[in-house]
Design an enzyme around this catalytic site. Structure first.
Site, PDB file in Angstrom:
ATOM      1  N   GLY A 152       0.811  -1.222   0.000  1.00  0.00           N
ATOM      2  CA  GLY A 152       0.000   0.000   0.000  1.00  0.00           C
ATOM      3  C   GLY A 152       0.840   1.264   0.000  1.00  0.00           C
ATOM      4  O   GLY A 152       0.298   2.372   0.023  1.00  0.00           O
ATOM      5  N   GLU A 184       5.033   2.805   8.564  1.00  0.00           N
ATOM      6  CA  GLU A 184       4.751   1.516   9.212  1.00  0.00           C
ATOM      7  C   GLU A 184       5.990   1.009   9.944  1.00  0.00           C
ATOM      8  O   GLU A 184       5.894   0.495  11.070  1.00  0.00           O
ATOM      9  CB  GLU A 184       4.307   0.488   8.164  1.00  0.00           C
ATOM     10  CG  GLU A 184       2.946   0.807   7.566  1.00  0.00           C
ATOM     11  CD  GLU A 184       2.554  -0.099   6.420  1.00  0.00           C
ATOM     12  OE1 GLU A 184       1.360  -0.166   6.128  1.00  0.00           O
ATOM     13  OE2 GLU A 184       3.423  -0.741   5.805  1.00  0.00           O
ATOM     14  N   LYS A 204      -0.788 -15.288   2.441  1.00  0.00           N
ATOM     15  CA  LYS A 204       0.428 -14.497   2.613  1.00  0.00           C
ATOM     16  C   LYS A 204       1.528 -15.233   3.386  1.00  0.00           C
ATOM     17  O   LYS A 204       2.618 -14.699   3.579  1.00  0.00           O
ATOM     18  CB  LYS A 204       0.076 -13.188   3.303  1.00  0.00           C
ATOM     19  CG  LYS A 204      -0.812 -12.322   2.405  1.00  0.00           C
ATOM     20  CD  LYS A 204      -1.368 -11.155   3.141  1.00  0.00           C
ATOM     21  CE  LYS A 204      -2.040 -10.203   2.153  1.00  0.00           C
ATOM     22  NZ  LYS A 204      -2.577  -9.023   2.818  1.00  0.00           N
TER      23      LYS A 204
HETATM   24  C1  5RP Z   1       0.747  -1.224   3.335  1.00  0.00           C
HETATM   25  C2  5RP Z   1       1.076  -2.578   3.820  1.00  0.00           C
HETATM   26  C3  5RP Z   1      -0.055  -3.521   4.048  1.00  0.00           C
HETATM   27  O1  5RP Z   1       0.014  -4.015   5.334  1.00  0.00           O
HETATM   28  C4  5RP Z   1       0.056  -4.671   3.078  1.00  0.00           C
HETATM   29  O2  5RP Z   1       0.164  -4.156   1.768  1.00  0.00           O
HETATM   30  C5  5RP Z   1      -1.153  -5.584   3.183  1.00  0.00           C
HETATM   31  O3  5RP Z   1      -2.275  -4.925   2.686  1.00  0.00           O
HETATM   32  P1  5RP Z   1      -3.705  -5.587   2.672  1.00  0.00           P
HETATM   33  O4  5RP Z   1      -4.139  -5.717   4.093  1.00  0.00           O
HETATM   34  O5  5RP Z   1      -4.541  -4.596   1.876  1.00  0.00           O
HETATM   35  O6  5RP Z   1      -3.614  -6.911   1.966  1.00  0.00           O
HETATM   36  O7  5RP Z   1       2.196  -2.941   4.052  1.00  0.00           O
HETATM   37  O8  5RP Z   1       1.893  -0.460   3.080  1.00  0.00           O
END
Ligand code: 5RP
Length: 220
Positions: free
Chosen positions: A97, A103, A121
């Site tokens: 994201g 983060e 995942k």
């Molecule tokens: C955003 C992230 C999210 O935690 C990762 O992309 C998972 O996203 P989602 O919950 O939409 O699958 O690292 O930078």
């Protein structure tokens, strides 16, 4: 059960880690969004809530939850976030994201990091998901060339600017057998703001939602 339902299940399972008086860091993404939407009944009992992105901040505020700056709050009791990949060592790939830098700051500032994922995942070896790397704009090609030397295929995430005003490259084709080493090496390259490998500061708890329920794994 579809992936969205699993994401929601993992997010709701994280609620049990939240205690009155805690300072809570909130991650970013579609999994975390389920958590944010379930937070209002417990939010009033929290000492502080800190967001890992502008998107998360907006969603928290839309749910009536005030957001504070990390600088004011200090270290966090708990950080809850999703991931793009996780392995048995609790190392993560994050940044799908694009919020990886904030983060990583919140994960680093937290006493406990609970990572919420669906079972798609969970991987043996990180790298099938393209590795996100935030770079300052003028270093994009330079950093991309360093990944080519490692056998990766960097792709510029066009039309995307991070909350910090930077760019993201997504590196395809890596098989990350030593995440700690790769994270340390990429961190040294000039122009890299953040690599989306969370190995030096891994998750403490993984909540992995599957068809048969949510599995909890605790790092030793
Ligand atoms: C955003 C992230 C999210 O935690 C990762 O992309 C998972 O996203 P989602 O919950 O939409 O699958 O690292 O930078």
């Amino acid at each position: 059960m579809d992936q969205a339902a699993k994401k929601k299940q993992a997010a709701l399972a994280a609620l049990e880690f939240i205690r009155p008086g805690m300072s809570l860091g909130v991650g970013t993404g579609s999994t975390v969004n389920y958590l944010i939407d379930a937070l209002p009944p417990v939010a009033r009992s929290l000492a502080a809530v800190v967001a890992s992105s502008k998107a998360t901040e907006s969603r928290l505020e839309a749910n009536g939850i005030p957001v504070r700056a990390l600088d004011e709050v200090g270290d966090l009791d708990l950080y809850i976030d999703g991931a793009d990949e996780a392995n048995a060592q609790f190392h993560l790939v994050k940044g799908g994201g694009g919020a990886l830098t904030r983060e990583k700051v919140l994960a680093g500032a937290s006493r406990r990091f609970v990572c919420i994922i669906d079972d798609s995942k969970w991987v043996d070896v990180l790298g099938a998901f393209p590795l996100p790397v935030e770079v300052i704009p003028m270093a994009r090609s330079f950093v991309a060339r360093q990944f080519v030397k490692l056998g990766g295929r960097p792709v510029w995430r066009q039309d995307f600017v991070t909350d910090n005003g930077n760019q993201v490259i997504d590196v395809h084709g890596l098989r990350i057998t030593d995440p700690l080493d790769l994270e340390a090496r990429v961190n040294q390259w000039p122009g890299v703001v953040t690599v989306g490998l969370f190995a030096a500061r891994p998750a403490d708890v993984l909540l992995i939602a599957g068809g048969g329920g949510t599995r909890r794994l605790d790092r030793a």
